[in-house]
Design an enzyme around this catalytic site. Sequence first.
Site, PDB file in Angstrom:
ATOM      1  N   THR A  11       0.792  -1.220   0.000  1.00 60.85           N
ATOM      2  CA  THR A  11       0.000   0.000   0.000  1.00 60.85           C
ATOM      3  C   THR A  11       0.830   1.278   0.000  1.00 60.85           C
ATOM      4  O   THR A  11       0.316   2.362  -0.244  1.00 60.85           O
ATOM      5  CB  THR A  11      -0.939   0.035   1.223  1.00 60.85           C
ATOM      6  OG1 THR A  11      -0.149  -0.046   2.423  1.00 60.85           O
ATOM      7  CG2 THR A  11      -1.921  -1.133   1.173  1.00 60.85           C
ATOM      8  N   ILE A  14       8.028   0.991  -0.957  1.00 57.83           N
ATOM      9  CA  ILE A  14       8.533   0.049  -1.953  1.00 57.83           C
ATOM     10  C   ILE A  14       7.394  -0.780  -2.529  1.00 57.83           C
ATOM     11  O   ILE A  14       7.310  -0.984  -3.741  1.00 57.83           O
ATOM     12  CB  ILE A  14       9.611  -0.866  -1.341  1.00 57.83           C
ATOM     13  CG1 ILE A  14      10.848  -0.054  -0.958  1.00 57.83           C
ATOM     14  CG2 ILE A  14       9.989  -1.979  -2.315  1.00 57.83           C
ATOM     15  CD1 ILE A  14      11.876  -0.844  -0.158  1.00 57.83           C
ATOM     16  N   ARG A  34      -1.742  -4.747   5.930  1.00 55.27           N
ATOM     17  CA  ARG A  34      -2.034  -5.575   7.100  1.00 55.27           C
ATOM     18  C   ARG A  34      -3.535  -5.761   7.312  1.00 55.27           C
ATOM     19  O   ARG A  34      -3.987  -6.823   7.737  1.00 55.27           O
ATOM     20  CB  ARG A  34      -1.396  -4.954   8.347  1.00 55.27           C
ATOM     21  CG  ARG A  34      -1.583  -5.801   9.609  1.00 55.27           C
ATOM     22  CD  ARG A  34      -1.057  -5.091  10.853  1.00 55.27           C
ATOM     23  NE  ARG A  34      -1.330  -5.865  12.053  1.00 55.27           N
ATOM     24  CZ  ARG A  34      -0.479  -6.719  12.608  1.00 55.27           C
ATOM     25  NH1 ARG A  34       0.708  -6.887  12.074  1.00 55.27           N
ATOM     26  NH2 ARG A  34      -0.800  -7.392  13.698  1.00 55.27           N
ATOM     27  N   ASP A  38      -3.000 -10.268   7.481  1.00 54.73           N
ATOM     28  CA  ASP A  38      -1.955 -10.266   8.502  1.00 54.73           C
ATOM     29  C   ASP A  38      -1.009 -11.417   8.188  1.00 54.73           C
ATOM     30  O   ASP A  38      -1.330 -12.583   8.438  1.00 54.73           O
ATOM     31  CB  ASP A  38      -2.572 -10.434   9.886  1.00 54.73           C
ATOM     32  CG  ASP A  38      -1.528 -10.457  11.001  1.00 54.73           C
ATOM     33  OD1 ASP A  38      -0.320 -10.407  10.695  1.00 54.73           O
ATOM     34  OD2 ASP A  38      -1.932 -10.536  12.173  1.00 54.73           O
ATOM     35  N   TYR A 126      16.320  -6.600  13.452  1.00 58.49           N
ATOM     36  CA  TYR A 126      16.099  -6.390  12.019  1.00 58.49           C
ATOM     37  C   TYR A 126      17.106  -7.191  11.198  1.00 58.49           C
ATOM     38  O   TYR A 126      16.741  -7.884  10.239  1.00 58.49           O
ATOM     39  CB  TYR A 126      16.215  -4.899  11.712  1.00 58.49           C
ATOM     40  CG  TYR A 126      15.916  -4.539  10.280  1.00 58.49           C
ATOM     41  CD1 TYR A 126      14.609  -4.549   9.796  1.00 58.49           C
ATOM     42  CD2 TYR A 126      16.942  -4.161   9.409  1.00 58.49           C
ATOM     43  CE1 TYR A 126      14.328  -4.197   8.486  1.00 58.49           C
ATOM     44  CE2 TYR A 126      16.667  -3.812   8.097  1.00 58.49           C
ATOM     45  CZ  TYR A 126      15.359  -3.836   7.637  1.00 58.49           C
ATOM     46  OH  TYR A 126      15.082  -3.503   6.329  1.00 58.49           O
ATOM     47  N   VAL A 159      16.117   3.217   1.631  1.00 59.49           N
ATOM     48  CA  VAL A 159      15.222   3.643   0.560  1.00 59.49           C
ATOM     49  C   VAL A 159      14.356   4.792   1.085  1.00 59.49           C
ATOM     50  O   VAL A 159      14.000   4.828   2.268  1.00 59.49           O
ATOM     51  CB  VAL A 159      14.332   2.481   0.080  1.00 59.49           C
ATOM     52  CG1 VAL A 159      13.466   2.903  -1.103  1.00 59.49           C
ATOM     53  CG2 VAL A 159      15.184   1.267  -0.278  1.00 59.49           C
ATOM     54  N   THR A 161      11.474   5.955   2.092  1.00 58.98           N
ATOM     55  CA  THR A 161      10.161   5.449   2.487  1.00 58.98           C
ATOM     56  C   THR A 161       9.794   5.991   3.856  1.00 58.98           C
ATOM     57  O   THR A 161      10.616   6.613   4.539  1.00 58.98           O
ATOM     58  CB  THR A 161      10.160   3.912   2.566  1.00 58.98           C
ATOM     59  OG1 THR A 161      11.093   3.501   3.588  1.00 58.98           O
ATOM     60  CG2 THR A 161      10.546   3.275   1.241  1.00 58.98           C
TER      61      THR A 161
END
Length: 230
Positions: A11, A14, A34, A38, A126, A159, A161
């Site tokens: 949505t 990226i 989501r 999910d 991460y 990136v 975002t």
Amino acid sequence: MSRLVVVTGGTRGIGAAVAARFKAAGDRVLAPGRAECDITDEAAVAAYFADAGPVDVLVNNAGISTSAPTARTTLADWQTQLDVNATGAFLCTRAVLPGMRERGSGRIVTVASTAGRVGYRYTSGYTASKHAAVGLMRAVAAEVAGTGVTANAVCPAFVRTDMTARSVARISETTKLDEAGAEAALAAASPLGRLLEPEEVAFAVAFFAAAEAGAINGQTLVLDGGGIQS
């Protein structure tokens, strides 16, 4: 020929750029956020893909990140990143694999990160989750070799975002840098010297998903200007 493409986390950022690129090529694209699926919920993933129909291209793009020194990383933050970035990719991949193998064609592309190739400070959850996503891709690639199905990963540096904007804000809050300086510090972390644009990542995803890319399997494509060479 039009393909059915599913882009998780499609949505914004990226995911939105990837979805737009496939739509522009004439493909039918589903880009669930989501609220629609999910990806950490096994039953929800199974139901979503059962309703979607035969998927030709799966783009595992949904992801989250938090940052903290490892000693201050909470178990909840660790687990949430593994759930979304690794387990989510696993559940979606598992959902499409049988159909792809039965039809003898398919493309699975995982949007990982340079953190899936090397370690960075303050990103243990991460980094571990992105390494797991890359490892999943490699295992799947080994299983599907020679079947007409491929699995590959795109590993971009930072990136432009919303996720990166939050990282910039965190850096700004904890240093004396303003947001422009914080963004410049992130950009300087790769030889590219700037943030990537979402459309550049979308190009790499489309490359792996192309019909002509059938011989490319189990690979990571690093987008950082040459810092990580493989």
